[in-house]
Design an enzyme around this catalytic site. Structure first.
Site, PDB file in Angstrom:
ATOM      1  N   ALA A  10      44.809  31.919  31.509  1.00 55.51           N
ATOM      2  CA  ALA A  10      45.637  30.895  31.378  1.00 55.51           C
ATOM      3  C   ALA A  10      46.878  31.592  31.026  1.00 55.51           C
ATOM      4  CB  ALA A  10      45.112  29.917  30.079  1.00 55.51           C
ATOM      5  N   ARG A  15      56.274  38.967  31.822  1.00 48.99           N
ATOM      6  CA  ARG A  15      56.810  40.201  32.181  1.00 48.99           C
ATOM      7  C   ARG A  15      56.707  40.546  33.514  1.00 48.99           C
ATOM      8  NH1 ARG A  15      54.814  44.874  28.405  1.00 48.99           N
ATOM      9  NH2 ARG A  15      53.038  43.606  27.507  1.00 48.99           N
ATOM     10  N   ASP A 103      43.253  39.571  33.580  1.00 50.02           N
ATOM     11  CA  ASP A 103      44.236  40.717  34.066  1.00 50.02           C
ATOM     12  C   ASP A 103      43.733  41.969  33.740  1.00 50.02           C
ATOM     13  OD1 ASP A 103      44.271  40.327  31.163  1.00 50.02           O
ATOM     14  OD2 ASP A 103      46.285  39.912  30.953  1.00 50.02           O
ATOM     15  N   GLU A 155      44.614  44.792  12.883  1.00 47.49           N
ATOM     16  CA  GLU A 155      45.733  44.893  13.590  1.00 47.49           C
ATOM     17  C   GLU A 155      46.742  46.100  13.192  1.00 47.49           C
ATOM     18  OE1 GLU A 155      46.058  43.329  16.484  1.00 47.49           O
ATOM     19  OE2 GLU A 155      44.158  42.282  16.236  1.00 47.49           O
ATOM     20  N   ASN A 227      50.292  43.772  32.454  1.00 47.47           N
ATOM     21  CA  ASN A 227      51.149  42.923  31.947  1.00 47.47           C
ATOM     22  C   ASN A 227      52.500  42.923  32.555  1.00 47.47           C
ATOM     23  OD1 ASN A 227      49.694  41.706  29.833  1.00 47.47           O
ATOM     24  ND2 ASN A 227      49.469  43.751  28.969  1.00 47.47           N
ATOM     25  N   ARG A 332      46.283  42.759  68.856  1.00 46.62           N
ATOM     26  CA  ARG A 332      46.239  41.296  68.049  1.00 46.62           C
ATOM     27  C   ARG A 332      45.126  40.613  67.905  1.00 46.62           C
ATOM     28  NH1 ARG A 332      51.464  38.485  71.086  1.00 46.62           N
ATOM     29  NH2 ARG A 332      50.766  36.724  69.473  1.00 46.62           N
TER      30      ARG A 332
END
Length: 456
Positions: A10, A15, A103, A155, A227, A332
């Site tokens: 989503a 970036r 991603d 974190e 990203n 082609r």
């Protein structure tokens, strides 16, 4: 046990600086989100749910052939919120849900299978896919207990002196027991600086309930997200290296793998030799013992055994065994060339069939034509297939000889074993075994140069 997957797709990806949603940017010709979907399918996952948000219509269009279910995240309020948006998909299901991101296209089928097996085999309520890196700066750290199970995720900004030294990081890819996840996301809150709901908080919720949390380390290459355009190029290199290595392991010679570009759906037979600069795309099939000299592009085409191609473009066509193409030929779409044919330099062929052993050696255009076997086209031949309004067909039989600088004005038929004199413009049928001559009689005017004062 039932297995499903949620793919988070989503995000806008600011970036990337693109009008396209980040997850539909391509790696080796396939949208990143579709690569992840395909990996899930090939890993034995029963159903796949894609959470869409920014650019939802474009993501749905790009994934429409993948038979997935969609959930919509109207506001991007964190990974936990994204999973909340897929709650309806999970309702009344029991088993395992894998959560991956659209991603991060470098995850492999083997890793997804290992993660699920590790998760289910260890009876974990949640399992985190992790990586061990030299420089973990910016990543959440995996803190383990003495029994090697996970204690918590911390974190980077919240790490103490000991935790900052940990180099096992969270990849943001997980397996959960479905019912445990559904109960936990109800307890999520957004009491943080960003005002978002974090999926990592589910780990803490489960841990506080006394549940067992596992972690499986895999190479960082597989968990690397995209990203930016720079990271997109990095991921392309990794995927291309994997593809090229697979073909070399299967008996294909790549003279310079770093400069050979092969799509993930391309098939190549053994003992084929590919020089640098070649771009093989789509559902292309290259059979055994072919030689692709530098700088050709072949897309959605089949090249049969023993073909040699030099610096040419072949699109949606088929090349027969032991044929040579190029240099600088343009084949082609909807062209079929037979066996042991010769398609030479600066030849363009469009929507035509060319028979076995036919030679079209140079500077020729063939369009909307059926050409038999054993024919020879002289330099500068043109099939004149278009009158400005419609296109027409030319039919040339076996063993026809077309002289240099011939115009074949379609629709026209040239029968077997016939000859056309050089410089002719053919507008009528040429009978079998005949010689067609369609040009003005030569006239010489003696002394013309001197009379015009042009003599030097």
């Amino acid at each position: 046990m039932y297995k499903c997957a949620i793919i988070l797709a989503a995000g806008e990806g600011k970036r990337m600086k693109s009008s396209l949603p980040k997850v539909i940017h391509k790696i080796c010709e396939t949208e990143m989100v579709n690569i992840v979907i395909d990996v899930m399918r090939n890993s034995g996952i029963d159903e796949v749910n894609v959470v869409v948000g920014k650019g939802a219509d474009k993501v749905k269009e790009a994934t429409s052939s993948r038979n997935v279910i969609y959930s919509f995240q109207d506001k991007q309020l964190g990974t936990g919120h994204a999973v909340m948006c897929a709650e309806e998909f999970l309702q009344e299901k029991k088993g395992t849900v894998a959560i991956f991101t659209g991603d991060a296209p470098l995850i492999t089928e083997d890793t997804v299978k290992k993660l699920i097996n590790f998760h289910e085999g260890g009876n974990y309520k949640a399992t985190i896919l992790t990586s061990i890196v030299d420089n973990p700066t910016g990543y959440g750290r995996i803190v383990r207990e003495k029994d090697n199970n996970v204690s918590k995720i911390v974190e980077h900004k919240d790490c103490n002196e000991e935790e900052i030294k940990i180099n096992e990081i969270n990849s943001a890819m997980y397996c959960f027991d479905i019912q445990a996840l559904l109960e936990s996301i109800k307890k999520l809150n957004n009491n943080n600086a960003q005002g978002e709901y974090y999926l990592t908080d589910v780990i803490g919720i489960l841990k506080n309930q006394g549940e067992k949390i596992g972690a499986l380390p895999v190479p960082f290459e597989e968990t690397m997200g995209v990203n930016s355009r720079i990271q997109l190029a990095d991921a392309e290199k990794v995927m291309r290296r994997r593809i090229n290595r697979k073909h070399m392991e299967n008996g294909v010679t790549l003279i310079d793998p770093d400069n050979t570009y092969i799509g993930k759906d391309v098939e190549i037979g053994n003992d084929t030799v590919i020089y640098p600069g070649n771009v093989l795309q789509g559902k292309t099939i290259i059979k055994e013992e072919c030689i692709l000299y530098p700088n050709s592009r072949i897309d959605n085409s089949t090249v049969e055994k023993g073909v040699t191609i030099q610096s040419s473009v072949i699109l949606d066509s088929k090349i027969g065994e032991n044929t040579t193409v190029g240099p600088f030929a343009y084949i082609r779409p909807l062209t079929v060339i037979g066996k042991s044919a010769r398609i030479g330099d600066f030849v363009e062929i469009k929507k035509s069939t060319i028979g076995d052993n036919t030679k079209v050696s140079h500077l020729t255009y063939i369009g909307d034509a059926e050409v038999g076997s054993g024919c020879n086209f002289g330099c500068g031949t043109v099939v004149v297939n278009y009158d400005g309004t419609a296109k027409y067909k030319t039919i040339i039989g076996d063993n026809a000889f077309i002289g240099c600088n011939t115009n074949l004005v379609s629709p026209v038929i040239v029968k077997d074993n016939s000859y056309i004199a050089a410089g002719s413009t053919i507008t009528k049928e040429v009978p079998e075994g005949a010689l067609a001559v369609a040009r003005a009689r030569q006239k010489n005017i003696e002394g013309w140069v001197e009379k015009k004062g042009l003599k030097k």
